[in-house]
Design an enzyme around this catalytic site. Structure first.
Site, PDB file in Angstrom:
ATOM      1  N   GLU A  13     -30.422 193.949  85.604  1.00  0.00           N
ATOM      2  CA  GLU A  13     -30.262 194.758  84.367  1.00  0.00           C
ATOM      3  C   GLU A  13     -28.795 195.122  84.671  1.00  0.00           C
ATOM      4  O   GLU A  13     -28.068 195.097  83.820  1.00  0.00           O
ATOM      5  CB  GLU A  13     -31.014 195.697  84.272  1.00  0.00           C
ATOM      6  CG  GLU A  13     -32.369 195.527  83.771  1.00  0.00           C
ATOM      7  CD  GLU A  13     -32.488 194.822  82.444  1.00  0.00           C
ATOM      8  OE1 GLU A  13     -31.433 194.888  81.620  1.00  0.00           O
ATOM      9  OE2 GLU A  13     -33.390 194.120  82.009  1.00  0.00           O
ATOM     10  N   GLN A  28     -23.194 193.863  79.663  1.00  0.00           N
ATOM     11  CA  GLN A  28     -21.909 193.500  79.104  1.00  0.00           C
ATOM     12  C   GLN A  28     -21.572 192.164  79.647  1.00  0.00           C
ATOM     13  O   GLN A  28     -20.390 191.804  79.695  1.00  0.00           O
ATOM     14  CB  GLN A  28     -20.560 194.359  79.331  1.00  0.00           C
ATOM     15  CG  GLN A  28     -21.072 195.677  78.633  1.00  0.00           C
ATOM     16  CD  GLN A  28     -20.920 195.556  77.199  1.00  0.00           C
ATOM     17  OE1 GLN A  28     -19.803 195.400  76.722  1.00  0.00           O
ATOM     18  NE2 GLN A  28     -21.981 195.948  76.605  1.00  0.00           N
ATOM     19  N   LEU A  85     -17.432 188.414  88.565  1.00  0.00           N
ATOM     20  CA  LEU A  85     -18.466 188.706  87.585  1.00  0.00           C
ATOM     21  C   LEU A  85     -17.941 190.040  86.657  1.00  0.00           C
ATOM     22  O   LEU A  85     -18.278 190.170  85.754  1.00  0.00           O
ATOM     23  CB  LEU A  85     -19.691 189.297  88.506  1.00  0.00           C
ATOM     24  CG  LEU A  85     -21.136 189.416  87.563  1.00  0.00           C
ATOM     25  CD1 LEU A  85     -21.178 187.947  86.750  1.00  0.00           C
ATOM     26  CD2 LEU A  85     -22.248 189.740  88.351  1.00  0.00           C
ATOM     27  N   TYR A 101     -16.256 194.068  85.952  1.00  0.00           N
ATOM     28  CA  TYR A 101     -16.655 195.351  85.993  1.00  0.00           C
ATOM     29  C   TYR A 101     -16.928 195.760  87.393  1.00  0.00           C
ATOM     30  O   TYR A 101     -18.228 196.033  87.420  1.00  0.00           O
ATOM     31  CB  TYR A 101     -17.876 195.642  84.857  1.00  0.00           C
ATOM     32  CG  TYR A 101     -17.314 195.564  83.483  1.00  0.00           C
ATOM     33  CD1 TYR A 101     -16.165 196.290  82.971  1.00  0.00           C
ATOM     34  CD2 TYR A 101     -17.881 194.994  82.298  1.00  0.00           C
ATOM     35  CE1 TYR A 101     -15.656 196.413  81.739  1.00  0.00           C
ATOM     36  CE2 TYR A 101     -17.504 195.133  80.998  1.00  0.00           C
ATOM     37  CZ  TYR A 101     -16.400 195.842  80.664  1.00  0.00           C
ATOM     38  OH  TYR A 101     -15.969 195.622  79.535  1.00  0.00           O
ATOM     39  N   TYR A 121     -29.653 202.894  78.803  1.00  0.00           N
ATOM     40  CA  TYR A 121     -30.236 201.702  78.689  1.00  0.00           C
ATOM     41  C   TYR A 121     -31.012 200.904  79.846  1.00  0.00           C
ATOM     42  O   TYR A 121     -32.019 200.582  79.610  1.00  0.00           O
ATOM     43  CB  TYR A 121     -29.103 200.665  78.066  1.00  0.00           C
ATOM     44  CG  TYR A 121     -29.591 199.120  78.457  1.00  0.00           C
ATOM     45  CD1 TYR A 121     -30.806 198.643  77.345  1.00  0.00           C
ATOM     46  CD2 TYR A 121     -29.510 198.435  79.731  1.00  0.00           C
ATOM     47  CE1 TYR A 121     -31.322 197.364  77.798  1.00  0.00           C
ATOM     48  CE2 TYR A 121     -29.893 197.196  79.812  1.00  0.00           C
ATOM     49  CZ  TYR A 121     -30.967 196.745  78.713  1.00  0.00           C
ATOM     50  OH  TYR A 121     -31.576 195.377  79.028  1.00  0.00           O
ATOM     51  N   ASP A 178     -30.101 198.113  73.516  1.00  0.00           N
ATOM     52  CA  ASP A 178     -29.014 197.744  73.885  1.00  0.00           C
ATOM     53  C   ASP A 178     -28.271 196.950  72.644  1.00  0.00           C
ATOM     54  O   ASP A 178     -28.826 197.177  71.747  1.00  0.00           O
ATOM     55  CB  ASP A 178     -29.319 196.401  74.912  1.00  0.00           C
ATOM     56  CG  ASP A 178     -29.786 195.168  74.421  1.00  0.00           C
ATOM     57  OD1 ASP A 178     -30.636 195.078  73.158  1.00  0.00           O
ATOM     58  OD2 ASP A 178     -29.810 194.164  74.834  1.00  0.00           O
TER      59      ASP A 178
END
Length: 367
Positions: free
Chosen positions: A54, A59, A97, A99, A137, A155
């Site tokens: 998750e 995003q 990946l 972020y 979320y 989401d």
DNA sequence: CATGCGTGGAT
DNA sequence: TATCCAAGCAT
């Protein structure tokens, strides 16, 4: 349409039933998932794997996540193993990946679960949300999927599906409370996790952002937008602001003796926080950095090798890439030499890998 | 509550 | 090429 908060809309429960039936037949097989059939036989997903997936999926597309998920779970099979890993190894494993605050929070969360919860994740959305990197979320998703809590999981997929089901004219994100009320009304006490995954699978494979496949949609008979043939108009969104164009420079110094590249660590906070880079100028979303050789971190025969263009969420960056072969320098600065055999394991964001590749390639081929 | 934060794939 | 946007979170 107006939503009576806390009350069911007539079509919510039937839509949920149709969706679960569809999920039984068409659930995607994913590495972190327990199939509906296995779930019926009593299998339950590993909370560690659910959590890890998750966070990675925030995003981020399933296709991008899969290989990272396999690498992380092979290397760190449990939350305790991840908690004990050195931070720089976690950041390096996350490199590419995006972020990167997620990786820092992931590690902090693993440590908290190991140290303060005996290695077991809290079993409710409320408890999970107190952990770093877990918000509304993700907390709801883990609680529903791993622990069977009946909680609304909302989401981007779910927002789109519900916006269309009810032809919601209020633009996102203002419509979120109404959407949440619908999802809460839909979520069944039995199999809330499968229901959440069914909604997300529907959004990912049928109720897609563009050209939704209404012809094969299990909830088409209940969809207000489709009834009006206006599914492409939803979800209504506020217009986005234009992205500014920014400039900066990167200085790739290569050691003559062994081809090592000089790297340094970016500050923990802000853009690409905690990740490695060749020295760059002060570019940001707010303003430009210097682009010329006069801004180099130390004197050398700097040669301009080209420009790397990279799109961030809030701005587009054009990074001038300078290259120099040096005999020896930098030892008094913060940073380190990364030899060719180790550069692949550094915590380098994709932007920085591209800058290094451009600086060191010869005749259009990697050095 | 608006803004900052990556990347790669689809169109 | 330009644009959108994907299982959001923290501040």
């Amino acid at each position: 349409m107006q939503v009576k908060f806390g009350r069911e809309t007539a079509s919510d429960a039937p839509a949920a039933a149709l969706l679960l039936g569809w999920y039984d037949r068409h659930a995607r097989a994913l590495p972190w998932r327990v199939s509906p059939a296995a779930f019926r036989r009593g299998a339950r997903p590993d909370p560690y794997r659910v959590w890890l997936s998750e966070v990675m999926l925030q995003q981020t597309t399933v296709a991008a996540v899969k290989s990272y998920f396999e690498r992380f779970t092979s290397r760190w099979p449990s939350v305790e193993a991840l908690a004990q890993a050195p931070a720089d190894e976690v950041m390096a494993a996350w490199a590419g990946l995006g972020y990167y605050a997620r990786a820092r929070n992931l590690h902090a969360c693993a440590k908290a679960v190991a140290a303060e919860h005996g290695g077991r994740f809290p079993r409710t959305a409320e408890g999970l949300k107190r952990l770093p990197g877990i918000g509304d979320y993700t907390g709801a998703a883990i609680a529903a999927i791993a622990f069977g809590e009946r909680v609304a999981v909302v989401d981007g997929n779910v927002e789109r599906v519900v916006s269309r089901l009810h032809a919601i004219e209020i633009p996102l994100p203002k419509s979120r409370p109404a959407i949440r009320a619908h999802v809460d009304a839909m979520t069944p006490a039995s199999r809330p996790g499968d229901f959440a995954q069914a909604m997300m699978d529907l959004g990912a494979t049928i109720c897609t952002p563009r050209r939704p496949a209404c012809a094969i949609c299990p909830v088409r008979p209940l969809c207000t937008a489709q009834a009006k043939n206006e599914q492409d108009r939803f979800p209504v969104k506020l217009p986005k602001r234009a992205k500014p164009a920014r400039r900066g420079a990167a200085f790739v110094a290569v050691r003559r003796s062994d081809g090592a590249v000089w790297l340094r660590r970016r500050p923990e906070a802000g853009m690409l926080g905690g990740m490695a880079e060749p020295p760059t100028t002060g570019w940001s979303a707010k303003g430009d950095g210097a682009t010329g050789a006069e801004a180099a971190p130390f004197p050398a025969a700097w040669a301009h090798r080209g420009v790397v263009s990279h799109g961030f969420t809030h701005f587009d960056l054009a990074l001038d890439v300078w290259h120099a072969v040096v005999d020896e320098t930098g030892e008094t600065m913060d940073g380190w030499w990364s030899p060719p055999g180790r550069i692949g394991t550094e915590a380098l964001p994709t932007l920085m890998r591209r800058a290094i590749a451009l600086a060191t390639e010869r005749d259009g081929k990697p050095a």
